[in-house]
Design a protein around this motif. Structure first.
Motif, PDB file in Angstrom:
ATOM      1  N   HIS A 202       0.851  -1.191   0.000  1.00 18.52           N
ATOM      2  CA  HIS A 202       0.000   0.000   0.000  1.00 18.52           C
ATOM      3  C   HIS A 202       0.886   1.241   0.000  1.00 18.52           C
ATOM      4  CE1 HIS A 202       0.638   1.373   4.163  1.00 18.52           C
ATOM      5  NE2 HIS A 202       0.673   0.094   4.498  1.00 18.52           N
ATOM      6  N   LEU A 203       0.313   2.343  -0.493  1.00 12.52           N
ATOM      7  CA  LEU A 203       1.046   3.594  -0.542  1.00 12.52           C
ATOM      8  C   LEU A 203       1.016   4.257   0.835  1.00 12.52           C
ATOM      9  CD1 LEU A 203      -0.111   5.075  -3.962  1.00 12.52           C
ATOM     10  CD2 LEU A 203       1.981   3.818  -3.448  1.00 12.52           C
ATOM     11  N   TYR A 204       2.128   4.828   1.211  1.00  9.71           N
ATOM     12  CA  TYR A 204       2.271   5.498   2.496  1.00  9.71           C
ATOM     13  C   TYR A 204       1.600   6.862   2.415  1.00  9.71           C
ATOM     14  CZ  TYR A 204       4.820   7.737   6.361  1.00  9.71           C
ATOM     15  OH  TYR A 204       5.174   8.410   7.495  1.00  9.71           O
ATOM     16  N   PRO A 205       0.561   7.106   3.208  1.00 11.29           N
ATOM     17  CA  PRO A 205      -0.171   8.379   3.088  1.00 11.29           C
ATOM     18  C   PRO A 205       0.668   9.557   3.565  1.00 11.29           C
ATOM     19  CG  PRO A 205      -0.939   7.136   4.993  1.00 11.29           C
ATOM     20  CD  PRO A 205      -0.001   6.231   4.249  1.00 11.29           C
ATOM     21  N   LEU A 206       0.436  10.718   2.971  1.00 10.03           N
ATOM     22  CA  LEU A 206       1.090  11.947   3.415  1.00 10.03           C
ATOM     23  C   LEU A 206       0.298  12.511   4.588  1.00 10.03           C
ATOM     24  CD1 LEU A 206       3.044  14.332   3.244  1.00 10.03           C
ATOM     25  CD2 LEU A 206       1.530  15.326   1.507  1.00 10.03           C
ATOM     26  N   ILE A 215      -3.469  15.679   9.671  1.00  9.79           N
ATOM     27  CA  ILE A 215      -4.338  15.713   8.497  1.00  9.79           C
ATOM     28  C   ILE A 215      -3.681  14.932   7.372  1.00  9.79           C
ATOM     29  CG2 ILE A 215      -5.383  17.925   9.109  1.00  9.79           C
ATOM     30  CD1 ILE A 215      -3.516  19.227   7.021  1.00  9.79           C
ATOM     31  N   SER A 216      -4.499  14.288   6.551  1.00  9.81           N
ATOM     32  CA  SER A 216      -4.000  13.531   5.398  1.00  9.81           C
ATOM     33  C   SER A 216      -4.242  14.341   4.135  1.00  9.81           C
ATOM     34  CB  SER A 216      -4.700  12.181   5.288  1.00  9.81           C
ATOM     35  OG  SER A 216      -4.361  11.354   6.390  1.00  9.81           O
ATOM     36  N   VAL A 217      -3.242  14.350   3.272  1.00 13.67           N
ATOM     37  CA  VAL A 217      -3.325  15.105   2.017  1.00 13.67           C
ATOM     38  C   VAL A 217      -3.067  14.148   0.865  1.00 13.67           C
ATOM     39  CG1 VAL A 217      -2.425  17.028   0.679  1.00 13.67           C
ATOM     40  CG2 VAL A 217      -2.483  17.180   3.183  1.00 13.67           C
ATOM     41  N   THR A 218      -3.955  14.144  -0.110  1.00  8.42           N
ATOM     42  CA  THR A 218      -3.792  13.314  -1.305  1.00  8.42           C
ATOM     43  C   THR A 218      -3.290  14.185  -2.450  1.00  8.42           C
ATOM     44  OG1 THR A 218      -5.578  11.847  -0.605  1.00  8.42           O
ATOM     45  CG2 THR A 218      -4.934  11.768  -2.931  1.00  8.42           C
ATOM     46  N   MET A 219      -2.196  13.755  -3.068  1.00  8.30           N
ATOM     47  CA  MET A 219      -1.588  14.539  -4.143  1.00  8.30           C
ATOM     48  C   MET A 219      -1.336  13.656  -5.355  1.00  8.30           C
ATOM     49  SD  MET A 219       1.297  16.532  -1.874  1.00  8.30           S
ATOM     50  CE  MET A 219       2.061  17.292  -3.338  1.00  8.30           C
ATOM     51  N   PRO A 220      -1.323  14.240  -6.557  1.00  8.32           N
ATOM     52  CA  PRO A 220      -0.916  13.475  -7.737  1.00  8.32           C
ATOM     53  C   PRO A 220       0.535  13.001  -7.573  1.00  8.32           C
ATOM     54  CG  PRO A 220      -1.924  15.570  -8.349  1.00  8.32           C
ATOM     55  CD  PRO A 220      -1.693  15.627  -6.875  1.00  8.32           C
ATOM     56  N   SER A 221       0.834  11.814  -8.102  1.00  7.14           N
ATOM     57  CA  SER A 221       2.180  11.242  -7.950  1.00  7.14           C
ATOM     58  C   SER A 221       2.727  10.797  -9.300  1.00  7.14           C
ATOM     59  CB  SER A 221       2.145  10.047  -6.991  1.00  7.14           C
ATOM     60  OG  SER A 221       1.736  10.440  -5.700  1.00  7.14           O
ATOM     61  N   PRO A 222       3.733  11.490  -9.800  1.00  5.87           N
ATOM     62  CA  PRO A 222       4.339  11.056 -11.057  1.00  5.87           C
ATOM     63  C   PRO A 222       5.266   9.863 -10.892  1.00  5.87           C
ATOM     64  CG  PRO A 222       5.527  12.935 -10.196  1.00  5.87           C
ATOM     65  CD  PRO A 222       4.372  12.713  -9.272  1.00  5.87           C
ATOM     66  N   LEU A 223       5.595   9.535  -9.627  1.00  2.00           N
ATOM     67  CA  LEU A 223       6.568   8.477  -9.370  1.00  2.00           C
ATOM     68  C   LEU A 223       6.213   7.772  -8.067  1.00  2.00           C
ATOM     69  CD1 LEU A 223       9.366   7.114 -10.027  1.00  2.00           C
ATOM     70  CD2 LEU A 223      10.386   8.876  -8.563  1.00  2.00           C
ATOM     71  N   ILE A 224       6.262   6.439  -8.088  1.00  2.00           N
ATOM     72  CA  ILE A 224       6.098   5.614  -6.898  1.00  2.00           C
ATOM     73  C   ILE A 224       7.386   4.826  -6.701  1.00  2.00           C
ATOM     74  CG2 ILE A 224       4.813   3.734  -5.797  1.00  2.00           C
ATOM     75  CD1 ILE A 224       2.416   4.517  -7.524  1.00  2.00           C
ATOM     76  N   CYS A 225       7.894   4.787  -5.465  1.00  2.00           N
ATOM     77  CA  CYS A 225       9.125   4.049  -5.206  1.00  2.00           C
ATOM     78  C   CYS A 225       9.092   3.470  -3.799  1.00  2.00           C
ATOM     79  CB  CYS A 225      10.349   4.943  -5.389  1.00  2.00           C
ATOM     80  SG  CYS A 225      10.480   6.240  -4.129  1.00  2.00           S
ATOM     81  N   ASN A 226      10.121   2.694  -3.464  1.00  2.00           N
ATOM     82  CA  ASN A 226      10.235   2.164  -2.101  1.00  2.00           C
ATOM     83  C   ASN A 226      11.664   2.321  -1.595  1.00  2.00           C
ATOM     84  OD1 ASN A 226      11.472   0.211  -3.704  1.00  2.00           O
ATOM     85  ND2 ASN A 226      10.920  -1.460  -2.323  1.00  2.00           N
ATOM     86  N   ASP A 227      12.311   3.408  -2.020  1.00  2.00           N
ATOM     87  CA  ASP A 227      13.714   3.586  -1.647  1.00  2.00           C
ATOM     88  C   ASP A 227      14.007   5.062  -1.423  1.00  2.00           C
ATOM     89  OD1 ASP A 227      16.506   2.070  -1.668  1.00  2.00           O
ATOM     90  OD2 ASP A 227      16.786   4.021  -2.621  1.00  2.00           O
TER      91      ASP A 227
END
Length: 314
Positions: A202-206, A215-227
């Motif tokens: 799962h994606l780590y929420p901001l 508060i949680s903020v949802t933003m567009p993501s051009p890149l997903i990584c785990n490093d």
């Protein structure tokens, strides 16, 4: 009792921890067929299957889970007794297994592990990078490094690194092109490098802190990584805003290129702890690494804390 039962139970524990017969065989220095045969012999003695096997995975049966829970402490006690007897008066030797998150590796272990290995040439250090939840005892690790100090029973936690903030950073090129956000609401018009926990998928929420609340903020993501390094590079290349812990950013040679964004809203994380099984420090191979890490972080001598209930999280 059959004198082979200890070796077979130890093999069983390693297979359960690694989720693989091949990986367990590698740790023991034996062939995979030998490990598979040892497991079959143990299952024959017990009379029930201990694992459910498929072509891609291996999982504990209910009987296997019960056996692992009932034998884990006894096996670890035997390991420690053998270590104490073997190492009395001698230079520490053997393998020390440590599990930690990518962040903890970058901040705490990466700068010092080579020096530790040179100081103790008879020791073998096994480093396992894992961002998910780890049960220290059932997984067979000697030490772990994680945020917080809520641990399972039988585990000791000692502080290694003080509380810190998770910062938001961007490059000058990105801010010149997209503007500088002034409030969390402005982030809806910006892009974030997303972080995925691979083990939980799962994606780590901001999460930011505003008016005394998270508060949680949802933003567009051009890149997903785990490093962490990928996130750093994304900032350098002006791709997006990224979350980076302050101490990690401060250690970058080009740290001035990482420009803080929305600093008053940054989230604070709890201290980082070194944790290990109670009495594990009686094994000299483990104690020398405990002392080394506590000494290098400058927090040696602080109170030992024991907690019951809960699992340690990344």
């Amino acid at each position: 009792m059959d004198n082979s039962i200890y070796a077979q139970l130890n093999l069983f524990r390693l297979i359960a921890a690694a989720g693989s017969i091949t990986a367990a065989a590698r740790q023991l220095g034996i062939t995979t067929p030998s490990a598979s045969q040892g497991l079959k012999q143990l299952e024959a003695k017990i009379g029930v299957p201990l694992f459910i096997r498929s072509t891609r995975s291996i999982h504990l049966t209910e009987a296997g889970e019960q056996l692992l829970a009932r034998t884990a402490d006894a096996l670890l006690t035997l390991h420690q007794a053998v270590d104490e007897a073997r190492q009395a008066g001698d230079e520490p030797s053997g393998c020390v297994r440590i599990t930690l998150s990518r962040f903890a590796y970058q901040l705490i272990l990466r700068p010092v592990f080579a020096d530790f290995c040179r100081r103790y040439p008879q020791l073998q250090l096994e480093i396992s990078i894992h961002d998910g939840t780890i049960d220290l005892i059932s997984s067979g690790f000697d030490l772990g490094i994680r945020f917080g100090n809520a641990l399972e029973d039988g585990v000791v936690a000692r502080p290694l690194y003080p509380a810190m903030r998770e910062g938001l950073y961007a490059s000058r090129a990105y801010l010149d092109a997209h503007g500088t956000p002034q409030t969390p609401a402005d982030l809806l018009h910006h892009r974030l490098v997303a972080y995925r926990f691979v083990t939980a998928n799962h994606l780590y929420p901001l999460t930011l802190h505003e008016d005394g609340q998270d508060i949680s903020v949802t933003m567009p993501s051009p890149l997903i990584c785990n490093d962490i390094e990928v996130m750093n590079d994304a900032v350098r290349d002006g791709l997006a805003i990224a979350r980076i812990f302050e101490p990690i950013r401060d250690r970058q040679a080009d740290r001035d290129a990482f420009i803080p964004v929305l600093e008053p809203y940054w989230r604070r994380y709890p201290p980082v702890y070194l944790y290990y099984r109670r009495h594990a420090q009686k094994a000299r191979r483990v104690q020398v690494l405990i002392d080394y890490l506590l000494g290098r972080t400058g927090m040696i001598g602080m109170d030992v804390r024991r907690h019951k209930g809960g699992r340690q999280t990344a």
